[in-house]
Design a protein around this motif. Sequence first.
Motif, PDB file in Angstrom:
ATOM      1  N   ARG A 249       0.846  -1.183   0.000  1.00 15.98           N
ATOM      2  CA  ARG A 249       0.000   0.000   0.000  1.00 15.98           C
ATOM      3  C   ARG A 249       0.884   1.237   0.000  1.00 15.98           C
ATOM      4  NH1 ARG A 249      -3.607   2.388   4.878  1.00 15.98           N
ATOM      5  NH2 ARG A 249      -1.498   2.539   5.701  1.00 15.98           N
ATOM      6  N   LEU A 250       0.658   2.145  -0.956  1.00 18.02           N
ATOM      7  CA  LEU A 250       1.456   3.359  -1.094  1.00 18.02           C
ATOM      8  C   LEU A 250       0.610   4.575  -0.759  1.00 18.02           C
ATOM      9  CD1 LEU A 250       3.216   2.510  -4.489  1.00 18.02           C
ATOM     10  CD2 LEU A 250       4.168   2.249  -2.189  1.00 18.02           C
ATOM     11  N   LEU A 251       1.161   5.446   0.082  1.00 18.86           N
ATOM     12  CA  LEU A 251       0.529   6.708   0.444  1.00 18.86           C
ATOM     13  C   LEU A 251       1.383   7.862  -0.071  1.00 18.86           C
ATOM     14  CD1 LEU A 251      -0.354   5.857   4.165  1.00 18.86           C
ATOM     15  CD2 LEU A 251      -1.780   5.515   2.150  1.00 18.86           C
ATOM     16  N   ASN A 252       0.754   9.019  -0.240  1.00 20.89           N
ATOM     17  CA  ASN A 252       1.436  10.229  -0.732  1.00 20.89           C
ATOM     18  C   ASN A 252       1.866  10.097  -2.193  1.00 20.89           C
ATOM     19  OD1 ASN A 252       1.136  11.636   1.628  1.00 20.89           O
ATOM     20  ND2 ASN A 252       3.207  11.231   2.382  1.00 20.89           N
ATOM     21  N   VAL A 253       1.135   9.313  -2.960  1.00 25.62           N
ATOM     22  CA  VAL A 253       1.430   9.161  -4.383  1.00 25.62           C
ATOM     23  C   VAL A 253       0.334   9.812  -5.232  1.00 25.62           C
ATOM     24  CG1 VAL A 253       1.723   7.488  -6.262  1.00 25.62           C
ATOM     25  CG2 VAL A 253       2.767   7.047  -4.023  1.00 25.62           C
ATOM     26  N   ILE A 254      -0.913   9.627  -4.815  1.00 27.04           N
ATOM     27  CA  ILE A 254      -2.058  10.169  -5.547  1.00 27.04           C
ATOM     28  C   ILE A 254      -2.731  11.241  -4.704  1.00 27.04           C
ATOM     29  CG2 ILE A 254      -4.324   9.621  -6.506  1.00 27.04           C
ATOM     30  CD1 ILE A 254      -2.294   8.322  -8.150  1.00 27.04           C
ATOM     31  N   ASP A 255      -3.013  12.402  -5.281  1.00 21.50           N
ATOM     32  CA  ASP A 255      -3.799  13.422  -4.586  1.00 21.50           C
ATOM     33  C   ASP A 255      -5.010  13.801  -5.426  1.00 21.50           C
ATOM     34  OD1 ASP A 255      -2.887  15.213  -6.545  1.00 21.50           O
ATOM     35  OD2 ASP A 255      -1.195  15.873  -5.317  1.00 21.50           O
ATOM     36  N   ASP A 256      -5.782  14.749  -4.930  1.00 21.26           N
ATOM     37  CA  ASP A 256      -7.038  15.104  -5.605  1.00 21.26           C
ATOM     38  C   ASP A 256      -6.833  15.596  -7.027  1.00 21.26           C
ATOM     39  OD1 ASP A 256      -8.535  14.343  -3.465  1.00 21.26           O
ATOM     40  OD2 ASP A 256      -8.759  16.359  -2.632  1.00 21.26           O
ATOM     41  N   SER A 257      -5.712  16.277  -7.269  1.00 14.89           N
ATOM     42  CA  SER A 257      -5.481  16.795  -8.627  1.00 14.89           C
ATOM     43  C   SER A 257      -5.319  15.659  -9.625  1.00 14.89           C
ATOM     44  CB  SER A 257      -4.230  17.685  -8.637  1.00 14.89           C
ATOM     45  OG  SER A 257      -3.066  16.930  -8.334  1.00 14.89           O
ATOM     46  N   HIS A 258      -4.684  14.567  -9.201  1.00 10.39           N
ATOM     47  CA  HIS A 258      -4.545  13.411 -10.082  1.00 10.39           C
ATOM     48  C   HIS A 258      -5.895  12.742 -10.319  1.00 10.39           C
ATOM     49  CE1 HIS A 258      -0.316  13.445  -8.241  1.00 10.39           C
ATOM     50  NE2 HIS A 258      -0.151  13.775  -9.522  1.00 10.39           N
ATOM     51  N   LEU A 259      -6.732  12.740  -9.291  1.00 12.48           N
ATOM     52  CA  LEU A 259      -8.016  12.063  -9.397  1.00 12.48           C
ATOM     53  C   LEU A 259      -9.007  12.835 -10.263  1.00 12.48           C
ATOM     54  CD1 LEU A 259      -8.433  10.896  -5.664  1.00 12.48           C
ATOM     55  CD2 LEU A 259      -7.652   9.538  -7.613  1.00 12.48           C
ATOM     56  N   ARG A 260      -8.833  14.154 -10.321  1.00 15.47           N
ATOM     57  CA  ARG A 260      -9.757  14.971 -11.118  1.00 15.47           C
ATOM     58  C   ARG A 260      -9.475  14.878 -12.612  1.00 15.47           C
ATOM     59  NH1 ARG A 260      -9.311  18.709  -6.671  1.00 15.47           N
ATOM     60  NH2 ARG A 260      -7.557  19.737  -7.729  1.00 15.47           N
ATOM     61  N   SER A 261      -8.233  14.622 -12.954  1.00 10.24           N
ATOM     62  CA  SER A 261      -7.848  14.553 -14.363  1.00 10.24           C
ATOM     63  C   SER A 261      -7.618  13.093 -14.754  1.00 10.24           C
ATOM     64  CB  SER A 261      -6.571  15.362 -14.603  1.00 10.24           C
ATOM     65  OG  SER A 261      -6.036  15.092 -15.885  1.00 10.24           O
ATOM     66  N   GLU A 262      -8.414  12.606 -15.677  1.00  8.91           N
ATOM     67  CA  GLU A 262      -8.287  11.224 -16.108  1.00  8.91           C
ATOM     68  C   GLU A 262      -6.926  10.954 -16.725  1.00  8.91           C
ATOM     69  OE1 GLU A 262      -9.432   7.370 -16.238  1.00  8.91           O
ATOM     70  OE2 GLU A 262     -10.553   9.043 -15.377  1.00  8.91           O
ATOM     71  N   GLU A 263      -6.400  11.930 -17.450  1.00 14.93           N
ATOM     72  CA  GLU A 263      -5.094  11.769 -18.090  1.00 14.93           C
ATOM     73  C   GLU A 263      -3.985  11.662 -17.045  1.00 14.93           C
ATOM     74  OE1 GLU A 263      -2.192  14.021 -21.325  1.00 14.93           O
ATOM     75  OE2 GLU A 263      -4.259  14.695 -21.048  1.00 14.93           O
ATOM     76  N   GLU A 264      -4.019  12.578 -16.060  1.00 12.04           N
ATOM     77  CA  GLU A 264      -3.001  12.519 -14.998  1.00 12.04           C
ATOM     78  C   GLU A 264      -3.135  11.225 -14.194  1.00 12.04           C
ATOM     79  OE1 GLU A 264      -2.124  15.760 -12.429  1.00 12.04           O
ATOM     80  OE2 GLU A 264      -2.813  17.258 -13.886  1.00 12.04           O
ATOM     81  N   TYR A 265      -4.362  10.820 -13.948  1.00 11.81           N
ATOM     82  CA  TYR A 265      -4.613   9.580 -13.198  1.00 11.81           C
ATOM     83  C   TYR A 265      -3.989   8.387 -13.922  1.00 11.81           C
ATOM     84  CZ  TYR A 265      -7.313   5.659 -11.280  1.00 11.81           C
ATOM     85  OH  TYR A 265      -7.683   4.461 -10.709  1.00 11.81           O
ATOM     86  N   GLU A 266      -4.226   8.265 -15.209  1.00  9.53           N
ATOM     87  CA  GLU A 266      -3.681   7.150 -15.978  1.00  9.53           C
ATOM     88  C   GLU A 266      -2.163   7.196 -16.011  1.00  9.53           C
ATOM     89  OE1 GLU A 266      -5.233   4.624 -17.039  1.00  9.53           O
ATOM     90  OE2 GLU A 266      -7.283   5.305 -16.672  1.00  9.53           O
TER      91      GLU A 266
END
Length: 347
Positions: A249-266
Amino acid sequence: MLLVTLCSDDMSMEVTLYGRFSNLSYTNQRCNCILLELLDASVSELLLHSINRGHSMWMIQHCARDVLSALAFIHREGYVHADLKPCNILWSAEDECFKLIDFGLSFQEGNQDVKYIQTDGYRAPEAEFHNILAQMGLESNTECTTAVDIWSLGIILLEMFSGIKMKETIKSPQWKANSCGIIDSIFASKDMIFPAIPVYHLRDVIKSMLRDDPAQRTTAERALYNPFFSIPFAPHIEDLVMLPTPVLRLLNVIDDSHLRSEEEYEDVVEDVREECQKFGPVMSLLVPKENPGKGQVFVEFRSAGDCKIAQQMLTGRMFDGKFVVATFYPLSAYKRGYLYHTVVNDT
């Protein structure tokens, strides 16, 4: 030799035997050796990390359930372990349970062929009496039964809760005069830390294990029906660091900005997958966009060994200006989709 373990799903299984060989000792005597599976941290090692603090209720419950299940199995078969202590309880990363080892002093109940049993500090009163007579060359009329294992486990659980070694305490006149009062005082000192009801259930099951009269002690099967084992606890972050599993389990890798943008998320998901594959085959990867588990990254490796390497190498890495926190995660919970939103340390 009796080789027994039991996993948390109550399915009994033998410790994996990979082979056997003979070897010459330093006295030129031939010794028969067996090669068993590699296990991880022992309860003895875990206790070193909890001195004066004690372990989480999740850790205590997990260990107690696994060991009681293992004892219930061997006791039904009529065997006594006879040397239950923290260093003989080890965590299996692959099977995600605590296992019992070292049956060198074990014997069949009613057919004791070992004179000196149990380790100082975890020795039941009747075993203490038996050993004293054996040292004097006298026969004992007191039979050591499966109840000696229950006593040892009671001491281990008390140490896990308190973070204090109990060896000197149980040798004191105060313990002999009022052991229940000492147990009460240990639990009362932590009333402000742990919820009251789970604490009282754990206290009661430990008391039932530490009765001086072996006939009055609980059995492994009976202890498993205590309400303590029906309470759902969440692991603390320290638990998830100390007990390896195949899931990272990794923490501090994904934040809200990554989750809002599908491209950044991928992009982030692909970067994480690529980085983790350096340490071993990745079986699955999950990054929840909603609670529970929002913003956490879960990586399932093919083996716990690969996962351990990844945890060591990724802990403290910088990602997007933040330090990565890498812990293990229970495989059973991950497979069920049970994702803890937060892990709070209340110890």
